[in-house]
Design an enzyme around this catalytic site. Structure first.
Site, PDB file in Angstrom:
ATOM      1  N   ARG A 165      19.929 -78.980 -38.222  1.00 30.73           N
ATOM      2  CA  ARG A 165      20.970 -79.437 -39.152  1.00 30.73           C
ATOM      3  C   ARG A 165      21.615 -78.252 -39.862  1.00 30.73           C
ATOM      4  O   ARG A 165      22.812 -78.228 -40.104  1.00 30.73           O
ATOM      5  CB  ARG A 165      20.401 -80.464 -40.141  1.00 30.73           C
ATOM      6  CG  ARG A 165      20.040 -81.765 -39.426  1.00 30.73           C
ATOM      7  CD  ARG A 165      19.598 -82.851 -40.367  1.00 30.73           C
ATOM      8  NE  ARG A 165      20.700 -83.439 -41.106  1.00 30.73           N
ATOM      9  CZ  ARG A 165      21.585 -84.294 -40.593  1.00 30.73           C
ATOM     10  NH1 ARG A 165      21.514 -84.643 -39.313  1.00 30.73           N
ATOM     11  NH2 ARG A 165      22.543 -84.797 -41.334  1.00 30.73           N
ATOM     12  N   PHE A 201      35.151 -95.879 -38.495  1.00 29.09           N
ATOM     13  CA  PHE A 201      35.350 -94.927 -37.399  1.00 29.09           C
ATOM     14  C   PHE A 201      34.541 -95.271 -36.152  1.00 29.09           C
ATOM     15  O   PHE A 201      34.596 -94.538 -35.162  1.00 29.09           O
ATOM     16  CB  PHE A 201      35.014 -93.500 -37.866  1.00 29.09           C
ATOM     17  CG  PHE A 201      33.621 -93.321 -38.433  1.00 29.09           C
ATOM     18  CD1 PHE A 201      32.518 -93.138 -37.608  1.00 29.09           C
ATOM     19  CD2 PHE A 201      33.421 -93.306 -39.806  1.00 29.09           C
ATOM     20  CE1 PHE A 201      31.252 -92.960 -38.124  1.00 29.09           C
ATOM     21  CE2 PHE A 201      32.146 -93.125 -40.339  1.00 29.09           C
ATOM     22  CZ  PHE A 201      31.055 -92.955 -39.495  1.00 29.09           C
ATOM     23  N   LYS A 244      29.098 -82.518 -27.803  1.00 27.40           N
ATOM     24  CA  LYS A 244      30.037 -83.632 -27.663  1.00 27.40           C
ATOM     25  C   LYS A 244      31.230 -83.277 -26.750  1.00 27.40           C
ATOM     26  O   LYS A 244      31.498 -82.093 -26.478  1.00 27.40           O
ATOM     27  CB  LYS A 244      30.545 -84.028 -29.051  1.00 27.40           C
ATOM     28  CG  LYS A 244      29.433 -84.557 -29.966  1.00 27.40           C
ATOM     29  CD  LYS A 244      30.027 -85.065 -31.273  1.00 27.40           C
ATOM     30  CE  LYS A 244      28.948 -85.617 -32.175  1.00 27.40           C
ATOM     31  NZ  LYS A 244      29.523 -86.235 -33.387  1.00 27.40           N
ATOM     32  N   HIS A 249      25.990 -83.329 -32.266  1.00 24.64           N
ATOM     33  CA  HIS A 249      25.192 -84.291 -33.048  1.00 24.64           C
ATOM     34  C   HIS A 249      23.774 -83.769 -33.112  1.00 24.64           C
ATOM     35  O   HIS A 249      23.278 -83.203 -32.131  1.00 24.64           O
ATOM     36  CB  HIS A 249      25.180 -85.671 -32.359  1.00 24.64           C
ATOM     37  CG  HIS A 249      24.100 -86.568 -32.895  1.00 24.64           C
ATOM     38  ND1 HIS A 249      24.274 -87.351 -34.014  1.00 24.64           N
ATOM     39  CD2 HIS A 249      22.806 -86.748 -32.511  1.00 24.64           C
ATOM     40  CE1 HIS A 249      23.142 -87.984 -34.272  1.00 24.64           C
ATOM     41  NE2 HIS A 249      22.240 -87.648 -33.373  1.00 24.64           N
ATOM     42  N   THR A 304      28.813 -82.248 -41.553  1.00 21.34           N
ATOM     43  CA  THR A 304      29.503 -83.161 -40.621  1.00 21.34           C
ATOM     44  C   THR A 304      31.001 -82.868 -40.572  1.00 21.34           C
ATOM     45  O   THR A 304      31.602 -82.830 -39.506  1.00 21.34           O
ATOM     46  CB  THR A 304      29.283 -84.630 -41.069  1.00 21.34           C
ATOM     47  OG1 THR A 304      27.881 -84.870 -41.140  1.00 21.34           O
ATOM     48  CG2 THR A 304      29.921 -85.612 -40.098  1.00 21.34           C
ATOM     49  N   ARG A 342      29.594 -76.087 -36.301  1.00 17.61           N
ATOM     50  CA  ARG A 342      30.796 -76.865 -36.646  1.00 17.61           C
ATOM     51  C   ARG A 342      31.881 -75.985 -37.266  1.00 17.61           C
ATOM     52  O   ARG A 342      33.068 -76.202 -37.038  1.00 17.61           O
ATOM     53  CB  ARG A 342      30.416 -78.030 -37.537  1.00 17.61           C
ATOM     54  CG  ARG A 342      29.708 -79.131 -36.720  1.00 17.61           C
ATOM     55  CD  ARG A 342      29.060 -80.145 -37.583  1.00 17.61           C
ATOM     56  NE  ARG A 342      28.565 -81.302 -36.844  1.00 17.61           N
ATOM     57  CZ  ARG A 342      27.646 -82.119 -37.311  1.00 17.61           C
ATOM     58  NH1 ARG A 342      27.112 -81.918 -38.511  1.00 17.61           N
ATOM     59  NH2 ARG A 342      27.247 -83.152 -36.588  1.00 17.61           N
ATOM     60  N   GLU A 345      15.735 -91.102 -30.598  1.00 16.53           N
ATOM     61  CA  GLU A 345      16.908 -90.631 -29.845  1.00 16.53           C
ATOM     62  C   GLU A 345      16.487 -89.902 -28.564  1.00 16.53           C
ATOM     63  O   GLU A 345      17.097 -90.086 -27.506  1.00 16.53           O
ATOM     64  CB  GLU A 345      17.765 -89.738 -30.747  1.00 16.53           C
ATOM     65  CG  GLU A 345      18.425 -90.531 -31.874  1.00 16.53           C
ATOM     66  CD  GLU A 345      19.192 -89.678 -32.877  1.00 16.53           C
ATOM     67  OE1 GLU A 345      19.230 -88.434 -32.731  1.00 16.53           O
ATOM     68  OE2 GLU A 345      19.773 -90.261 -33.810  1.00 16.53           O
TER      69      GLU A 345
END
Ligand code: CMP
Length: 140
Positions: free
Chosen positions: A87, A59, A11, A117, A93, A104, A128
């Site tokens: 994941r 959001f 991102k 993501h 998240t 993360r 996707e």
């Protein structure tokens, strides 16, 4: 478990801080192979479509504006049980809840600017991936 694929986005919060290589190092160290990758600027329409499932969440507007503000790196990752494997490597998240060593935990700034993501199911991975890559773009 056979090899499968998942879809990943590095991102804007991570591309802005020049972390693409460091994120990729964590991905590759976890045994996932980057079989397609490109750095692009998401259009407003692309981001809205990609995150349509969240359109009623508070959001959503901020998410779309963050994802279109600066470049992202879209990727196809391949490996054993790729969706679950990625994941695990990404972590929760919310980076405050992410396990040590996850992307993360290492790099995310907040729940919104959470660096990466990853698809949440094999079915969504297929959908996707098809939004950004053709079969000819993906090498083994
Ligand atoms: P991602 O995995 O890309 O899927 C949806 C994104 O919405 C999520 O990561 C976060 O970047 C963002 N987001 C912002 N606020 C929240 C929230 N409260 N709960 C879940 N996702 C959020």
């Amino acid at each position: 478990m056979a090899k499968s694929r998942t879809f990943s986005i590095i991102k804007p919060d991570a591309t802005r801080r020049n972390l693409t290589g460091q994120v990729n190092a964590v991905i590759e160290s976890a045994g996932l192979r980057i079989v397609a990758q490109k750095r692009i600027r998401l259009s407003d329409a692309q981001a809205k479509k990609f995150y349509e499932v969240h359109k009623d969440r508070p959001f959503y507007g901020e998410l779309v504006s963050q994802m279109t503000a600066e470049p992202v790196v879209v990727q196809v990752l391949e490996g054993e049980d790729a969706v679950a494997a990625y994941r695990k490597v990404m972590g929760a998240t919310n980076p405050k809840e992410a396990a040590d060593g996850t992307i993360r935990k290492l790099f995310a700034l907040s729940i919104g600017e959470n660096s990466v993501h990853g698809s949440d199911s094999p079915e969504n991975a297929t959908i996707e991936i098809a939004q950004f890559f053709t079969d000819a773009d993906i090498t083994g």
